[in-house]
Design an enzyme around this catalytic site. Structure first.
Site, PDB file in Angstrom:
ATOM      1  N   CYS A 111      -6.956   2.801   0.618  1.00  0.00           N
ATOM      2  CA  CYS A 111      -5.711   2.927   1.365  1.00  0.00           C
ATOM      3  C   CYS A 111      -5.678   4.116   2.313  1.00  0.00           C
ATOM      4  O   CYS A 111      -5.242   3.990   3.460  1.00  0.00           O
ATOM      5  CB  CYS A 111      -4.534   2.959   0.406  1.00  0.00           C
TER       6      CYS A 111
ATOM      7  N   HIS B 145      -0.664   5.265  -3.210  1.00  0.00           N
ATOM      8  CA  HIS B 145      -0.951   4.430  -2.052  1.00  0.00           C
ATOM      9  C   HIS B 145      -0.556   5.191  -0.781  1.00  0.00           C
ATOM     10  O   HIS B 145       0.211   6.145  -0.840  1.00  0.00           O
ATOM     11  CB  HIS B 145      -0.153   3.125  -2.159  1.00  0.00           C
TER      12      HIS B 145
ATOM     13  N   ASP C  10       1.146  -1.994   6.488  1.00  0.00           N
ATOM     14  CA  ASP C  10       0.177  -1.619   5.455  1.00  0.00           C
ATOM     15  C   ASP C  10      -1.158  -2.270   5.763  1.00  0.00           C
ATOM     16  O   ASP C  10      -1.388  -3.427   5.404  1.00  0.00           O
ATOM     17  CB  ASP C  10       0.677  -2.052   4.078  1.00  0.00           C
TER      18      ASP C  10
END
Lengths: 319, 649
Positions: B407, B451, B467
């Site tokens: 991430c 994250h 994302d």
């Protein structure tokens, strides 16, 4: 703890009080210096119980028994127990009467108001047990025929606690039938002196006049049953009985029969003290007489039994 | 030195030492070695004195030891205050105190200090195992107190039982006091002291590799209980910090930019929930994207970051509200726009060029973003926790060469690319997802759920969340982290252990929610739920004090009455008053087995002048209690007679 001369105001409800006190005084004259024991013996008889007197020879056991019988106007028989005495010697025998060609019953000494069983532990168990029915049921059975004993009927037994050779100690079951056990003990110095100075006991005994009729005595026995026993006192009685069962001092506690005896004996004691209600002091006064021959100290305890009983009384608080 | 008499049985000392030692034991690994050794030796010495006749520690030994220990603690910690130094000093001093405790008073003091020592453990951990363990020293110390008070010795099993019973009897009172009694805003363990161990947690920066610690950490970050339905997994973005500043390697927060009042418009349903945060020694609090108000225990800023008023050093619980559909900060000031576009010039030249190229190709921001995300999806990007190391131009290498990362790589690279294309962008770090625990109806979020994602400002639509990781590894977002990884990471992370783990966690959650983080706010809430709305602290305090006083008085009264012959009979009481009067006048107290007449006889002898009074009272008493022939009014006569009685000696 033991008070026979309470001066507290009482209601004086018991009948024939004067006669009763006169009777006690008369016995006191013969059995010198044993006021407390004499009263205990009276209370035992008033509670309709049999009495066991345990002491050495010659301290006046027989005299006391005899005097009690005479002063109450009751018939009196005495058996000297030996190891060859048979049940028939006590109860009586049936004999063939040749003249009228029938079997006649010849009543034994048990057919009397007061039976003095001297040195009861010398008799064989068979003979001892012959007394059992008589003591428990106030009746005897001979040849299948049941015969009632006169009322009132008391057994006053004596035994010698020292000389055990050739004796058959009374089993617990028979001991339990005696409401109370007394120890007379040696007389005090003054009493002894008086005893030595006075006339022959046998002569004195014969001079005792009955102070109570049988009916009056039975009235008094009825009055014992009417003595008030409060819940507070029952609490105390139960506490004593329970303690004897729970205590580590005794191998067996007091039986329910012993509890009943204790209550009745205490009531008789209250009546003797001109009270219509039973007090903790009454229970304490009669407790050694009831518990002494019933409680068995646990093996290994050197303390005399009487001290253990006193200890028990000390340990149990009055609720 | 003269041996002092021990006023207590050796067994008492044993109990005390056992309790103290059990309470000391968990401290030993935490303390400097010399403190632990010294303390253990002193305790053993004290046992030796009692049981094996060891020599006593004279003042010549004790005073230098005390001075040495104080100085040593001070030089070790540089202070004697604070949690660690304080506990170290307390442990050494208590062990020394034990060595000189022989009198009952001293032993009582040691027992009370043992109780306090037990409390100090909760400065370090408030977990269930610690609390359960503390029952042991608590019981032993209580048994020591019981043994101290008892006149005769008793076998240890009996003392244990008595200790347990005594503590168990105190439980109801403890529960009431715990939940009802007014308390400080924070539990005492949230005092913000020094911490020996560094806790993992969300930082305030992001650089390649900075998440690695977090992602292998399976421990709980926080738990969330929703008042309504739990939102879907794809909406569970837990907002932490907003990173504005990119210096070529690291993304940083910008404290100045974040200040201000949040401006937003919620369009969907407002979600209400309670977050119970495990301590992480930072101020940041987590909230579901997008937090719509300040947390009940803290603050919110313009970037929708949430903060506690001070570092979260204990379990911390707060209520939050969020919208999952929203428009955040629809207008962007020039200063903010500049900050959201700022890139270091001499890093990642390829990415900068690519961004400019994209800008020319897509006049629309949305199209551009869509193109980039699709590219992440379609090209050979790999989601991996073991990406190759990156050099100076990290984003260039990642985007055009290695294409392997997790991430933080994706979110960072994406933001850089957007900025290069003149789209205001920033990175948000926090947590994503969580496991729903049906046993406790809450969502459990672990540190491994950490994250990072990107926000781009799209004009009127405000800051919009993108994302890129979801494009590369959609299952990471849909199913959680474990689905995106090939292997179970630890022995306990087996699928068949899952229900068990969730069950334990549910218990832990109840504990955290109702015990560890139970503070004044939770108390008010609890009261409201019971319908006690208008309870001022003052009224409550008065009420509780009155209640406690009354119950203690009641218990005392019952106990005293029971002691006094187990009877409430007024008749017996009057007679006892009579006996007490006589006793005060000098008559030897009535023996428990002394009958009323025997007692009266004794009293008459002692006080001939009161003879009539004594007789009258005794006659009334026996008449009422044993003859039962007197009317009830006689009780009044007795009361008067007893009151009127004055004994002249």
């Amino acid at each position: 703890m033991l008070h026979t001369d309470t001066t507290l105001p009482t209601s004086g409800v018991a009948p024939h009080t004067q006669q009763l006190h006169a009777a006690m005084a008369a016995v006191d004259e013969v059995v010198i210096g044993k006021k407390h024991q004499v009263r205990l013996a009276f209370a035992c008889l008033l509670a309709d119980g049999h009495l066991l007197i345990e002491d050495r020879p010659g301290v006046g056991k027989t005299t006391l028994a005899h005097a009690l019988a005479r002063v109450l106007g009751l018939s009196f028989r005495r058996i000297q127990f030996t190891n060859d005495i048979l049940p028939a010697d006590i109860i009586g025998v049936t004999v063939y009467n040749r003249s009228n060609e029938s079997f006649d019953f010849h009543p034994g000494p048990v057919f009397s108001h007061v039976l003095l069983a001297d040195e009861i532990n010398r008799a064989t168990p068979k003979t001892q047990s012959a007394l059992l029915e008589a003591m428990g049921e106030h009746q005897v059975t001979v040849d299948g025929q049941t015969r009632s004993l006169p009322e009132p009927f008391f057994v006053i037994a004596t035994q010698n606690p020292i000389d055990f050779a050739g004796t058959f100690p009374l089993p617990d079951s028979q001991l339990d039938r005696f409401l109370a056990r007394l120890e007379l003990g040696y007389p005090g110095a003054d009493a002894e002196r008086e005893l030595l100075k006075s006339k022959d006991r046998q002569h004195l005994l014969k001079s005792i006049e009955p102070k109570l009729t049988v009916e009056q005595f039975r009235d008094l026995q009825g009055a014992v049953l009417k003595v008030n026993v409060s819940d507070a006192l029952l609490d105390y009685l139960q506490a004593l009985i329970q303690y004897s069962r729970d205590s580590q001092l005794f191998s067996a506690g007091l039986s329910p029969r012993a509890g009943l005896a204790l209550q009745r004996f205490a009531c008789a004691w209250a009546l003797l003290n001109d009270r219509d209600h039973c007090l903790p002091e009454d229970v304490q006064a009669v407790f050694p007489g009831v518990a002494g021959h019933r409680l068995r100290p646990i093996g290994g305890l050197d303390t005399p039994k009487s001290e253990l009983v006193d200890q028990l009384l000390k340990d149990v608080p009055i609720p | 030195m003269k041996r002092p008499t021990e006023y207590t049985r050796p067994a008492t000392v044993t109990w005390l030492v056992v309790g103290l030692f059990l309470a000391l034991l968990p401290h030993y690994p935490r303390l400097p070695l010399w403190v632990s050794l010294l303390s253990a030796c002193l305790v053993i010495w004290r046992v030796g004195v009692t049981w094996w006749n060891w020599p006593l520690a004279s003042a010549v030994v004790r005073i230098p030891l005390t001075v040495f220990a104080s100085v040593a603690v001070f030089s070790h910690y540089g202070t004697v205050f604070g949690r660690d130094a304080g506990v170290a000093l307390f442990v050494t001093m208590l062990s020394l105190k034990l060595l000189e405790s022989f009198r009952r008073r001293d032993l009582l003091l040691v027992a009370s200090l043992s109780y306090f020592l037990i409390v100090t453990h909760f400065y370090y951990s408030q977990s269930i195992p610690v609390a359960l363990y503390m029952i042991l020293p608590l019981t032993a110390t209580t048994a020591a107190l019981i043994d101290m008070q008892a006149t005769i010795a008793a076998p240890p099993s009996l003392r244990w039982r008595q200790g347990i019973v005594l503590l168990a009897q105190a439980v109801p009172l403890m529960v009431i006091m715990f939940f009802m009694f007014p308390r400080l805003a924070n539990p005492f363990w949230n005092y913000g002291g020094s911490s020996a161990e560094m806790r993992t947690g969300l930082g305030d920066r992001m650089s390649p590799g900075s998440f690695t610690d977090l992602i292998i950490d399976d421990s709980t970050a926080f738990r969330v209980k929703f008042q309504g339905a739990v939102p879907g997994q794809k909406d569970l973005y837990w907002r932490g910090r907003v990173l504005w500043d990119y210096d070529g390697t690291t993304w940083n927060t910008d404290w100045v930019l974040s200040q201000g009042i949040p401006r937003f418009e919620g369009t969907g349903e407002l979600l209400r929930y309670r977050v119970t945060l495990e301590p992480h020694d930072r101020r940041v609090l987590l909230g579901l994207d997008l937090p719509a108000k300040r947390p009940t225990t803290g603050l919110i800023n313009q970037d929708f970051e949430l903060f506690a008023r001070k570092e979260v050093t204990g379990v911390h619980s707060y209520l939050m509200e969020s919208y999952t559909e929203y428009i955040a900060s629809p207008t962007l000031d020039a200063a903010y726009r500049r900050a959201a576009l700022r890139l270091p010039d001499d890093y990642n030249p390829l990415t900068l060029a690519f961004g400019r190229q994209l800008r020319r190709r897509f006049p629309s921001d949305v199209d551009l973003i869509h193109y980039v995300l699709t590219r992440f999806n379609e090209q050979e990007f790999v989601y991996s926790f073991t990406p190759p190391l990156l050099g100076r131009h990290a984003v260039d290498e990642f985007l055009f060469d290695t294409r392997e990362g997790f991430c933080e790589h994706y979110a960072g690279a994406f933001a850089v690319l957007l900025r290069a294309a003149r789209i205001p962008a920033r990175v948000v770090i926090g947590y994503q997802g969580g496991v729903y625990n049906p046993a406790g109806n809450y969502v459990l979020v672990r540190h491994s759920d950490a994250h990072a994602w990107t926000e781009a400002h799209l004009g009127e639509r405000g800051w919009v969340r993108f994302d890129p990781t979801a494009m590369v590894a959609p299952e990471r977002i849909r199913l959680g982290l474990s689905a995106a990884l090939p292997e179970p990471r630890s022995l306990f992370n087996r699928p068949w252990l899952r229900p068990l783990r969730l069950g334990f966690d549910a218990i832990q959650n109840v504990w955290n929610e109702w015990v560890v983080s139970y503070d004044s706010e939770r108390r008010l809430q609890f009261f409201n739920s019971m319908g006690l709305t208008e309870t001022s602290t003052r009224n409550l305090t008065i009420g509780l004090v009155v209640l406690a006083t009354l119950s203690v008085l009641g218990i005392a009264l019952i106990t005293l009455r029971r002691l006094a012959h187990g009877s409430l009979d007024p008749l017996v009481k009057l007679y006892q008053q009579f006996a007490a009067k006589l006793a005060r006048a000098g008559l030897k107290a009535r023996r428990p087995n002394e009958g009323p007449i025997d007692y009266a006889t004794r009293a008459r002898k002692r006080f001939p002048a009161q003879r009539e009074d004594i007789d009258r009272i005794t006659a009334l008493y026996t008449g009422l209690r044993y003859a039962e022939a007197l009317p009830d009014s006689a009780l009044g006569d007795l009361r008067l007679a007893v009151r009127a009685l004055t004994v002249k000696t």
